[in-house]
Design a protein around this motif. Structure first.
Motif, PDB file in Angstrom:
ATOM      1  N   TYR A   1      -3.059  -5.681  -0.029  1.00  0.00           N
ATOM      2  CA  TYR A   1      -2.961  -4.334   0.545  1.00  0.00           C
ATOM      3  C   TYR A   1      -2.383  -3.280  -0.348  1.00  0.00           C
ATOM      4  O   TYR A   1      -1.662  -3.655  -1.336  1.00  0.00           O
ATOM      5  CB  TYR A   1      -1.743  -4.808   1.546  1.00  0.00           C
TER       6      TYR A   1
ATOM      7  N   ALA B   1       2.722   3.667  -1.836  1.00  0.00           N
ATOM      8  CA  ALA B   1       3.592   3.703  -3.050  1.00  0.00           C
ATOM      9  C   ALA B   1       3.203   2.513  -3.992  1.00  0.00           C
ATOM     10  O   ALA B   1       3.556   2.377  -5.193  1.00  0.00           O
ATOM     11  CB  ALA B   1       5.024   3.965  -2.785  1.00  0.00           C
TER      12      ALA B   1
ATOM     13  N   MET C   1      -0.182  -4.724  -3.219  1.00  0.00           N
ATOM     14  CA  MET C   1       0.393  -5.999  -3.088  1.00  0.00           C
ATOM     15  C   MET C   1      -0.685  -6.989  -3.461  1.00  0.00           C
ATOM     16  O   MET C   1      -2.001  -6.884  -2.600  1.00  0.00           O
ATOM     17  CB  MET C   1       0.611  -6.286  -1.521  1.00  0.00           C
TER      18      MET C   1
ATOM     19  N   LYS D   1       8.757 -12.905  -3.054  1.00  0.00           N
ATOM     20  CA  LYS D   1       8.303 -13.865  -2.086  1.00  0.00           C
ATOM     21  C   LYS D   1       7.605 -13.383  -1.152  1.00  0.00           C
ATOM     22  O   LYS D   1       7.965 -12.358  -0.544  1.00  0.00           O
ATOM     23  CB  LYS D   1       9.700 -14.490  -1.655  1.00  0.00           C
ATOM     24  N   ALA D   2       6.568 -13.979  -0.447  1.00  0.00           N
ATOM     25  CA  ALA D   2       5.762 -13.505   0.487  1.00  0.00           C
ATOM     26  C   ALA D   2       6.448 -13.596   1.841  1.00  0.00           C
ATOM     27  O   ALA D   2       7.013 -14.785   2.052  1.00  0.00           O
ATOM     28  CB  ALA D   2       4.407 -14.126   0.812  1.00  0.00           C
TER      29      ALA D   2
ATOM     30  N   LYS E   1       7.573   0.588  12.566  1.00  0.00           N
ATOM     31  CA  LYS E   1       6.866   0.739  11.578  1.00  0.00           C
ATOM     32  C   LYS E   1       5.329   1.182  11.858  1.00  0.00           C
ATOM     33  O   LYS E   1       4.759   0.065  12.056  1.00  0.00           O
ATOM     34  CB  LYS E   1       7.116  -0.378  10.343  1.00  0.00           C
TER      35      LYS E   1
ATOM     36  N   ASP F   1      10.422  -5.406   0.473  1.00  0.00           N
ATOM     37  CA  ASP F   1      10.018  -3.906   0.225  1.00  0.00           C
ATOM     38  C   ASP F   1      10.644  -3.449  -1.088  1.00  0.00           C
ATOM     39  O   ASP F   1      10.824  -4.232  -1.853  1.00  0.00           O
ATOM     40  CB  ASP F   1      10.083  -3.178   1.226  1.00  0.00           C
TER      41      ASP F   1
END
Ligand code: ADP
Ligand code: UDP
Length: 236
Positions: free
Chosen positions: A6, A10, A13, A80-81, A121, A191
């Motif tokens: 992704y 900013a 990932m 960590k995912a 979000k 985040d």
């Protein structure tokens, strides 16, 4: 093998060889007003990574669960995912920004108590404010998850208010995101926490040490973030 999962405004990932671990790369881009104002500041990614790393270390020392594993380069971290809970949690100690506008209050007024707000979000919808009932009805989160998110957000506020106070800085407000660990669904802070996501004012002069300098064309962003970092580094 590492794949770009992704690319956000900013950060990027990336996957890693471990499915439970992601690599985050902090970009030099700054955006404001839902992406309408944009600029690139060489050095910004490095500064955000350094400031965020310092903050996540302090949260860890205070036994608060986060996705943070380690900083691996000037602009990268391993985390960590998680499955991000699509709620932006805003915590406020002093009136500023959208709260000042919405309620007609003066910026800088001490709230006397902490306010926690939830925003759904969604860039498309412009992150609308929601309450617990909206989150439950739309199955964004369960009652237990909301309670846990609120509890952790308030604990993060206490720890960070104390950290910034040591640096002579007021923690005015900030935004958090939480996620569910792939392993057991436990809620952890995810985040970033940085001057992109917080309002930070010098305690005496109320000089802004956060992204408002860019939003409002007040000062140079990298110089401001550099100043913040050196003040945080001076704290034990
Ligand atoms: P945006 O999506 O708002 O443009 P960023 O550029 O910061 O934001 O992109 C980072 C993205 O990664 C965000 O959507 C954030 O929710 C997500 N994210 C943050 N931490 C994790 C994590 N540990 N696991 C999965 N996704 C994460
Ligand atoms: N914030 C953020 N991302 C967002 C919206 C807000 O990091 O998408 C942070 C912002 O930096 C500030 C706090 O959340 O520290 C409260 O922001 P506010 O609601 O006042 O919105 P703004 O007017 O800054 O968009």
């Amino acid at each position: 093998m590492s794949q770009l999962l992704y690319e956000g405004k900013a950060k990027k990932m990336f996957t890693t060889d471990d499915p439970d671990v992601l690599r985050v790369e902090y970009k030099n881009d700054a955006t404001a007003f839902n992406g309408k104002k944009k600029a690139v500041f060489p050095g910004k990614g490095k500064l955000n990574n350094a400031i965020c790393t310092k903050i996540f270390h302090v949260l860890k020392e205070n036994n608060l669960p986060t996705h943070f594993i380690e900083k691996i380069s000037e602009t990268e971290q391993l985390v960590k995912a998680v499955d991000i809970v699509p709620i932006e949690v805003v915590v406020r100690n002093i009136v500023a920004g959208s709260l000042a506008k919405r309620l007609g209050l003066d910026e800088g007024t001490d709230l006397g108590q902490t306010i926690v707000e939830f925003y759904y979000k969604s860039d498309e919808l412009g992150d609308p404010m929601i309450n617990d009932d909206h989150a439950l009805a739309t199955k964004i989160a369960t009652e237990e998850e909301l309670a846990e998110i609120r509890r952790q957000a308030l604990s993060v506020n206490e720890v960070l208010q104390a950290l910034f106070a040591e640096a002579g800085i007021l923690l005015v407000d900030f935004k958090l995101e939480f996620g569910k660990l792939k392993s057991n669904g436990g809620i952890v802070l995810a985040d970033e926490i940085s001057p992109d996501t917080c309002r930070l004012w010098d305690k005496e002069t109320h000089e802004k040490l956060d992204k408002d300098v860019f939003r409002r064309n007040i000062a140079d962003l990298p110089e401001t973030y550099e100043k913040l970092l050196s003040r945080l580094e001076a704290v034990k």
